[in-house]
Design a protein around this motif. Structure first.
Motif, short mmCIF file in Angstrom:
data_model
loop_
_atom_site.label_atom_id
_atom_site.label_comp_id
_atom_site.label_asym_id
_atom_site.label_seq_id
_atom_site.Cartn_x
_atom_site.Cartn_y
_atom_site.Cartn_z
N GLN A 209 33.02 18.81 69.78
CA GLN A 209 31.89 19.28 70.58
C GLN A 209 31.26 18.16 71.38
OE1 GLN A 209 30.35 20.44 67.02
NE2 GLN A 209 31.74 22.15 66.90
N ASP A 210 31.65 16.94 71.06
CA ASP A 210 31.01 15.82 71.72
C ASP A 210 31.97 14.63 71.79
OD1 ASP A 210 28.53 14.35 72.63
OD2 ASP A 210 29.17 13.12 70.95
N PHE A 211 31.99 13.97 72.97
CA PHE A 211 32.91 12.85 73.16
C PHE A 211 32.19 11.54 73.43
CE2 PHE A 211 35.90 16.30 73.73
CZ PHE A 211 37.07 15.78 73.20
N THR A 212 30.89 11.51 73.18
CA THR A 212 30.14 10.28 73.48
C THR A 212 30.76 9.04 72.84
OG1 THR A 212 28.16 11.64 73.58
CG2 THR A 212 27.83 9.27 73.52
N PRO A 213 31.10 9.08 71.53
CA PRO A 213 31.70 7.87 70.93
C PRO A 213 32.99 7.45 71.62
CG PRO A 213 31.06 9.44 69.22
CD PRO A 213 30.93 10.15 70.54
N VAL A 214 33.79 8.43 72.07
CA VAL A 214 35.05 8.11 72.74
C VAL A 214 34.79 7.44 74.09
CG1 VAL A 214 37.14 9.10 73.76
CG2 VAL A 214 36.23 10.03 71.61
N VAL A 215 33.85 8.03 74.85
CA VAL A 215 33.54 7.48 76.17
C VAL A 215 33.01 6.06 76.03
CG1 VAL A 215 32.09 7.71 78.21
CG2 VAL A 215 33.09 9.75 77.16
N LEU A 216 32.14 5.85 75.05
CA LEU A 216 31.59 4.51 74.85
C LEU A 216 32.67 3.51 74.46
CD1 LEU A 216 28.22 5.40 73.09
CD2 LEU A 216 28.58 4.68 75.44
N ALA A 217 33.64 3.97 73.66
CA ALA A 217 34.74 3.08 73.28
C ALA A 217 35.54 2.67 74.52
CB ALA A 217 35.65 3.77 72.26
N ILE A 218 35.77 3.61 75.42
CA ILE A 218 36.52 3.31 76.65
C ILE A 218 35.71 2.32 77.50
CG2 ILE A 218 37.36 4.27 78.83
CD1 ILE A 218 37.94 6.86 77.22
N LYS A 219 34.41 2.59 77.58
CA LYS A 219 33.53 1.74 78.38
C LYS A 219 33.55 0.30 77.84
CE LYS A 219 29.03 2.43 80.54
NZ LYS A 219 27.77 3.17 80.45
N GLN A 220 33.42 0.19 76.52
CA GLN A 220 33.36 -1.14 75.90
C GLN A 220 34.68 -1.89 75.99
OE1 GLN A 220 30.52 -2.11 75.11
NE2 GLN A 220 29.35 -0.24 74.74
N SER A 221 35.78 -1.14 76.08
CA SER A 221 37.09 -1.80 76.04
C SER A 221 37.38 -2.57 77.33
CB SER A 221 38.19 -0.76 75.82
OG SER A 221 38.37 0.00 77.00
N GLY A 222 36.66 -2.24 78.40
CA GLY A 222 36.89 -2.91 79.68
C GLY A 222 38.17 -2.46 80.38
N ALA A 223 38.67 -1.28 80.02
CA ALA A 223 39.89 -0.77 80.64
C ALA A 223 39.64 -0.47 82.11
CB ALA A 223 40.34 0.50 79.92
N ASP A 224 40.68 -0.64 82.95
CA ASP A 224 40.52 -0.29 84.36
C ASP A 224 41.33 0.95 84.74
OD1 ASP A 224 43.05 -1.31 84.44
OD2 ASP A 224 42.59 -2.98 85.80
N ILE A 225 41.99 1.57 83.76
CA ILE A 225 42.67 2.84 83.99
C ILE A 225 42.77 3.61 82.68
CG2 ILE A 225 44.97 1.80 83.70
CD1 ILE A 225 45.90 3.86 85.92
N LEU A 226 42.72 4.94 82.80
CA LEU A 226 42.76 5.79 81.61
C LEU A 226 43.98 6.72 81.68
CD1 LEU A 226 41.46 7.23 79.10
CD2 LEU A 226 40.15 8.60 80.71
N GLY A 227 44.76 6.74 80.61
CA GLY A 227 45.85 7.71 80.49
C GLY A 227 45.51 8.66 79.35
N SER A 228 45.71 9.96 79.54
CA SER A 228 45.25 10.89 78.50
C SER A 228 46.25 11.99 78.18
CB SER A 228 43.92 11.53 78.93
OG SER A 228 44.14 12.47 79.94
N TYR A 229 46.20 12.43 76.93
CA TYR A 229 46.94 13.61 76.49
C TYR A 229 45.97 14.57 75.82
CZ TYR A 229 51.56 11.86 77.53
OH TYR A 229 52.67 11.43 78.19
N PHE A 230 45.47 15.55 76.57
CA PHE A 230 44.57 16.55 76.02
C PHE A 230 45.34 17.85 75.75
CE2 PHE A 230 41.13 13.95 77.57
CZ PHE A 230 40.11 14.24 76.68
N THR A 231 44.99 18.53 74.66
CA THR A 231 45.64 19.79 74.34
C THR A 231 44.84 20.98 74.86
OG1 THR A 231 46.50 18.77 72.34
CG2 THR A 231 46.67 21.16 72.49
N TYR A 232 43.52 20.97 74.65
CA TYR A 232 42.70 22.14 75.01
C TYR A 232 41.80 21.86 76.21
CZ TYR A 232 44.27 24.33 70.73
OH TYR A 232 45.05 24.88 69.76
N GLU A 233 41.63 22.89 77.02
CA GLU A 233 40.85 22.77 78.25
C GLU A 233 39.37 22.52 77.95
OE1 GLU A 233 42.68 25.48 77.55
OE2 GLU A 233 44.43 25.29 78.86
N ASN A 234 38.83 23.15 76.89
CA ASN A 234 37.42 22.93 76.55
C ASN A 234 37.17 21.45 76.32
OD1 ASN A 234 38.10 25.59 76.02
ND2 ASN A 234 36.43 25.84 74.56
#
Lengths: 381, 303
Positions: A209-234
């Motif tokens: 229901q919430d992705f705040t911890p995930v987004v913050l982890a990406i932000k903190q990692s200093g990544a300059d590109i994101l690759g993703s594998y999502f299963t559900y549209e929600n």
């Protein structure tokens, strides 16, 4: 309209005799039967509806062109409830009908894994859309794949981000189900091969229901590109919005779900400017355009990979049975594996001995909500 | 796994504030749904497993009024809540009332049946497509220093605070509230004192349905409107009521907020995939070491 006693009697008579009439038709083998497990209910019920429509459009065309082995073909759909126990039950119901000659399984790898032992036991061909590479590499000779597997999508995502976009600091985000784990691994391996291993490898559980911890982890990692594998549209929808809200605007190349129309509707502007690998891209070939037109005429919405793979599966299967001249499982199998240069909506089918029909992906871009074909990346090894 | 502990203190503080806000926001949703659980439990000694579906139905009503018919948001909101009041009344008459003299088990099973009926009715009428419902405000959120405050979550937190205050005033300072309390404490004694027990239970169901609906409407712009939205929230809300102490209003609120914060921080600092696990781990710990919950008393006697 009034319901009279006569209507009632007539209805009753039809109701009582119907099983016998249908039964006798079955005994004569008037049709060739194909079974399909699809989500009619559950989280993927919407895309499940698209899948069934894709299959039916192909079947109608096949029947118009003379059917299979001179008979009309018929599709029997069982609800897999979008769950693993659901698909096992649905498949066992279909498998019990001995005159069904071949089946369409799921687009979800985790469900294909769940049904795979029963497929092996039954020994009849099952067309699948699940993209976990293992599915065709675990000694189950009855699974045939109509989408490019994730070892290709991972390589295409890595190739596009690394070579075309020139990004080296990767964050990899994936669902922890069979599909997401396999995809995340494939992308990680492809990045390592390019000499640029991911700096963040983050899993998440479906239906968060919430992705705040995930987004913050990406932000903190200093990544300059994101690759993703999502299963559900929600999940994509919620994540995409929170990603933008928390100010992360790095390029994002996602697995096919990032371009599907439900995700586009839910996430809206949050997905603008993202890239996705798409097995189906309407502008990528003549066969893709033809399918797109047929689908739009019937369903009135844009086609996507949920409907294109069952469409191709029915077409390839019908052609293979006709070529084999028999509904014997071993002969159908041989004919499918011998399929070469078959123009499908998803691309050109050249089956290898594992049962994989496709070996490349399209890269598409979300331009203000419209999916635009960018390039096709094909691998021969 | 990313470990934010290694960052500078300031950055850690920003992170903590952001997580805290999210945790409280999502926890407030659990708290609102949990409140509905508690009120019905207190009045009838029964856990209503259709509470989550109340949230889902209300969100769909909102979609029908505000999106499909294009009516003003506030009007759709009021109509949806009115619809929920009606549903609460029907639910009482159809599910609870006929079974009121039986033990709690048939009633619980009836609520489970009702939840399946509600979910599949919506599926049959509206189809399986998840829907988008715009939030109450035009602005999606406010950037307050390093922390982003989502406007919908702000609204959810505000409404939860208001509902807590309202509940306190209603149950402690109004005659109707006191009658409801008396009914929940001892039905026989209440009816001897001239309180109409069946009316009180009817009011409880209506109020709980409206509360559940309120939670559904508030959370819909964040989680989207789908058939499953109710059951996922309800499961957490149920855990929240147990943590808070089943039957305790303050406990439901504290339990909901605690759960939201624990799972958000657990996800950020320990493991994202096991986020849901933390909620239920806490639940199990409570069941083992303090089964009556934070505020609860004599749960063993009721169960």
């Amino acid at each position: 309209m009034k319901f009279t006693r006569r209507d009632f009697t007539a209805g009753l008579a039809v109701g009582i005799t119907a099983p016998y009439v249908i039964g006798s038709a079955r005994a004569q083998g008037a049709t060739i039967k194909l079974g399909m497990c699809a989500p009619v209910t559950g989280p993927a019920a919407e895309s499940g509806g698209y899948a069934v429509k894709g299959a039916r459009i192909a079947l109608e065309a096949v029947n118009k062109a003379g059917g299979i082995l001179g008979k009309q073909a018929e599709l029997i759909v069982e609800d897999d409830q979008t769950t693993n126990p659901g698909i096992v039950l649905a498949f066992s119901k279909l498998a019990a009908e001995s005159d069904i000659v071949a089946f369409l399984g799921s687009i979800r790898s985790t469900q294909v894994h769940a049904m795979a032992p029963d497929v092996l036991k039954l020994g009849k061909p099952v067309m699948i859309g699940g993209t976990d590479p293992n599915l065709t590499h675990m000694g189950n000779q009855w699974l045939f794949r109509f989408r490019p597997n994730d070892s290709y999508s991972g390589r295409v995502i890595a190739d596009y981000g690394f070579n075309t976009l020139g990004k080296k600091k990767w964050a990899v985000l994936h669902s922890t189900d069979a599909f997401g784990t396999a995809g995340g691994k494939a992308l990680g391996a492809a990045l390592e091969k390019l000499g640029s291993p991911a700096i963040l490898d983050q899993g998440y559980a479906n239906q968060s229901q919430d992705f705040t911890p995930v987004v913050l982890a990406i932000k903190q990692s200093g990544a300059d590109i994101l690759g993703s594998y999502f299963t559900y549209e929600n999940d994509i929808g919620i994540f995409a919005r929170q990603l933008r809200q928390l100010g992360v605007n790095i390029p994002w190349v996602g697995s096919p779900s990032i371009t599907n129309i439900t995700a586009l509707k839910l996430a809206g502007p949050a997905l603008y400017g993202t890239f996705g690998v798409a097995d189906y891209a309407e502008e990528s070939s003549e066969a893709s355009k033809a399918f797109g037109k047929a689908y739009r005429d019937v369903v009135k919405v844009a086609p996507d990979n949920q409907s294109s793979w069952p469409y191709d599966a029915i077409n390839v299967l019908a052609a293979a049975i006709n070529k084999a001249g028999s509904t014997e499982p071993a002969k159908i199998r041989e004919a499918i594996l011998a399929t070469r240069k078959f123009p499908g909506a998803e691309g050109e089918y050249n089956f290898d001995q594992n049962g994989d029909g496709l070996h490349g992906y399209n890269i598409v871009k979300n331009e203000k909500g419209t999916i635009v074909f960018d390039k096709h990346i094909e691998f021969t090894d | 796994m990313n470990n934010p502990q290694f960052l500078l203190p300031n950055a850690v503080m920003d992170l903590v504030l952001q997580l805290l806000f999210t945790g409280i926001g999502i926890g407030a949703v659990y708290a609102l749904v949990a409140l509905g659980f508690v009120l019905i439990f207190r009045a009838t000694n029964v856990v209503n497993f259709a509470q989550g579906e109340f949230s889902m139905v209300a969100a769909y009503l909102m979609v029908v009024f505000a999106v499909d018919l294009g009516w003003p948001y506030w009007l759709s909101f009021l109509l949806s809540l009115a619809g929920m009041a009606l549903l609460g009344a029907i639910f009482n008459l159809g599910v609870y009332y006929p079974l009121r003299h039986r033990s709690f088990l048939p009633v619980i099973i009836a609520t489970i049946g009702a939840s399946i009926l509600l979910a599949n009715s919506v599926l049959a009428i509206y189809g399986p497509q998840p829907q988008v419902l715009e939030g109450w405000f035009e602005t999606p959120g406010i950037q307050l220093g390093p922390v982003y405050l989502d406007s919908q979550y702000l609204l959810i937190i505000a409404v939860t605070i208001v509902m807590v205050a309202f509940n306190y005033w209603f149950f402690e300072h109004t005659m109707l509230g006191k009658k409801l309390q008396a009914t929940s404490q001892d039905k026989e004694m209440a009816s001897l004192l001239g309180i109409s027990v069946s009316t009180m239970i009817m009011i409880t169901f209506i109020y709980s349905a409206v509360l559940g609906g309120l939670a559904g409407i508030l959370v819909a712009p964040v989680l989207f409107v789908s058939i499953q939205m109710g059951s996922t929230i309800a499961l957490k809300a149920f855990a929240a009521t147990i943590i808070g102490g089943f039957g305790d209003v303050a406990g439901a609120i504290i339990g909901g907020l605690a759960l939201g914060i624990i799972e958000t921080f657990g996800a950020a600092y320990i493991s994202v995939p096991y986020k849901d696990g933390f909620a239920f781990l806490v639940l199990v710990l409570f069941l083992v070491f303090r089964p009556q919950g934070i505020f609860g008393e004599r749960v063993a006697e009721k169960a």
